[in-house]
Design a protein around this motif. Structure first.
Motif, short mmCIF file in Angstrom:
data_model
loop_
_atom_site.label_atom_id
_atom_site.label_comp_id
_atom_site.label_asym_id
_atom_site.label_seq_id
_atom_site.Cartn_x
_atom_site.Cartn_y
_atom_site.Cartn_z
N SER A 27 71.52 45.52 29.78
CA SER A 27 70.31 44.34 30.60
C SER A 27 71.53 42.80 31.26
O SER A 27 70.50 42.01 31.71
N LYS B 292 71.98 50.59 19.39
CA LYS B 292 70.83 50.62 20.78
C LYS B 292 70.47 49.56 20.76
O LYS B 292 70.79 49.09 21.99
N GLU B 293 70.11 48.85 20.19
CA GLU B 293 69.61 46.82 20.13
C GLU B 293 70.81 46.68 21.42
O GLU B 293 70.28 45.58 22.06
N ASP C 82 71.47 48.55 24.71
CA ASP C 82 70.27 47.68 25.13
C ASP C 82 70.57 46.28 25.90
O ASP C 82 70.60 45.78 27.27
#
Length: 192
Positions: A189, A181-182, A185
């Motif tokens: 971005s 997920k890190e 994301d």
């Protein structure tokens, strides 16, 4: 014959994933998300193999490994900047393939086998522009298995633009990606 060997290698390397319920349970070339890259490489080796994907320092960076691999041509490891533990955040393992149609056919064979393994896991299939190429001229063909989404595993064929290849930033490949997920994301971005 080479195609059969590629499919067999990738399929056998995925068999250890059948009992996993978290992406950190998956191992690629002796590495898993959450492990320290220092378990396999020295700090100097990590720094020497940092890929020049970005002109400025970012929140994360990528280390490329090509030596002493058993199953893949290259493995890319995503690490957090200034993390002295060198915790692996995402793994991308690739086999280079300049023939995109062959890559698609090989991926289909792998996905057939994965569909039998990941029976109760949400799967998404898509073709899209690659996020790393702002021109939109690089393409991905993806089958993604969402394990605790946005954590996921995917099999993809990438076809990069000639400019990305000429700049030494990418090569066409068949990839297995174990994505946290890190990092998902961070990519969403805009790699900032």
């Amino acid at each position: 014959m080479k195609r059969l060997i590629l499919i067999l290698i990738l399929t056998l390397s995925l068999q250890s994933w059948t009992k996993a319920d978290d992406i950190s349970d998956f191992e690629v070339e002796r590495m898993s998300v959450g492990d320290s890259l220092l378990d396999l490489y020295s700090e100097d080796e990590i720094k020497e193999n940092t890929l020049p994907y970005f002109k400025s320092k970012r929140k994360y960076y990528v280390v490329g490994i090509i030596d002493n691999l058993k199953k893949y041509d290259q493995v890319e490891i995503y690490l957090k900047s200034n993390d002295k533990s060198y915790e692996i955040k995402t793994i991308l393992a690739g086999v280079f393939s300049d023939d995109f149609n062959k890559c698609i056919n090989d991926k289909k064979e792998i996905v057939k086998k994965l569909d039998k393994i990941f029976i109760n896991v949400e799967k998404m299939s898509d073709s899209k522009n690659h996020e790393a190429d702002p021109t939109g001229n690089s393409k991905q063909n993806i089958d993604q298995y969402n394990i605790n989404y946005p954590d996921h595993i995917r099999v993809e064929c990438t076809k990069f633009s000639q400019q990305m290849k000429n700049d030494g930033l990418a090569r066409n490949s068949l990839n297995i990606v174990v994505m946290s997920k890190e990092i998902n994301d961070w990519i969403a971005s805009g790699y900032k």
